[in-house]
Design an enzyme around this catalytic site. Structure first.
Site, PDB file in Angstrom:
ATOM      1  CB  THR A  86      -0.922   0.020   1.232  1.00  0.00           C
ATOM      2  OG1 THR A  86      -1.615  -1.219   1.320  1.00  0.00           O
ATOM      3  CG2 THR A  86      -1.928   1.156   1.132  1.00  0.00           C
ATOM      4  CG  ASN A 107       2.556  -1.475   3.789  1.00  0.00           C
ATOM      5  OD1 ASN A 107       2.541  -0.514   3.020  1.00  0.00           O
ATOM      6  ND2 ASN A 107       1.656  -2.439   3.725  1.00  0.00           N
ATOM      7  NE  ARG A 170      -0.208   0.980   4.613  1.00  0.00           N
ATOM      8  CZ  ARG A 170      -0.478   0.133   5.596  1.00  0.00           C
ATOM      9  NH1 ARG A 170       0.038   0.366   6.804  1.00  0.00           N
ATOM     10  NH2 ARG A 170      -1.244  -0.918   5.399  1.00  0.00           N
TER      11      ARG A 170
END
Length: 234
Positions: A86, A107, A170
């Site tokens: 992601t 991540n 994030r």
């Protein structure tokens, strides 16, 4: 001598084409009055591009169908990095760069200098805002590139406002870039929207009022039902 003359004519022709092309571009630059007042960037986690077509019969006319009808679909694109985590995607989409350049390689990753695990947006130099735990100790410090949102702010001497909002820290921080006015993410321990001192000293009143509504508790006691008949999702 004949070759020299042909070479000289080729140079002149090239310069003429470059000047003509430049003038054409200059003539099509939008005026300041045509600039949009609001630009919204959406990233849908784990939604493949073919879902736009596969499930098109289930979409309303003012959602994905509107984007497909009035916008552009870039079907012939490639992801040139692996793995497609992601954070890497957010950094790549908004910077147009690669993990080896923008620095967000996952991540989580192992920091070579310390040998310790590093979370993509963790920052021990900032404090949580809106919560008493460490879920707010986040910033874009590990993001080594500029985002398009940073360039927007730079383009008009920081008169534009940029805000990132996402359930994941994030997802809010990386697209908003380094110069964002604010970024908000969800604290799953407290059930509130929070931020960090990188952006602000305290949450705005409207965020405080939203948190006070305790919507997560209300939703937890309700039933999740399908919008359409179950057979349509097979």
């Amino acid at each position: 001598m004949h070759l020299i003359r042909r070479f000289f004519l080729l140079i002149v022709l090239s310069l003429f084409l470059q000047i003509s092309f430049s003038q054409k571009n200059i003539g099509t630059v939008p005026s300041s009055s045509s600039k949009p007042k609001l630009v919204v960037g959406l990233v849908v986690d784990q939604m493949r591009w073919d879902y736009l077509y596969k499930f098109s019969d289930l979409y309303g006319n003012n959602g994905f169908k509107r984007l497909m009808r009035d916008g552009f679909s870039c079907d012939n694109t490639l992801i040139t990095h692996l793995p497609t985590y992601t954070a890497v995607g957010h950094a790549g989409i908004y910077s147009g760069s690669f993990p080896s350049i923008h620095g967000i390689v996952g991540n989580d990753w192992i920091d070579r200098a310390s040998g310790k695990s590093m979370y993509c947006v963790s920052d021990t130099t900032v404090m949580s805002v809106g919560t008493g735990n460490d879920n707010g100790k986040m910033s874009p410090k590990n993001f080594l590139a500029h985002s398009v949102t940073d360039e927007l702010r730079l383009s008009n001497n920081f008169h534009s406002k940029v805000i990132g909002i996402s359930l994941k820290d994030r997802g809010a921080i990386l697209p908003a870039g380094h110069s964002a006015n604010a970024a908000y993410w969800y604290d799953d321990k407290k059930g509130n929207w929070i931020s960090s001192t990188y952006y602000m000293k305290s949450l705005p009143d409207w965020v405080e009022r939203f948190n006070a509504r305790k919507l997560p508790e209300a939703f937890a006691n309700s039933t999740w039902s399908l919008l359409k008949d179950p057979s349509m999702y097979a």
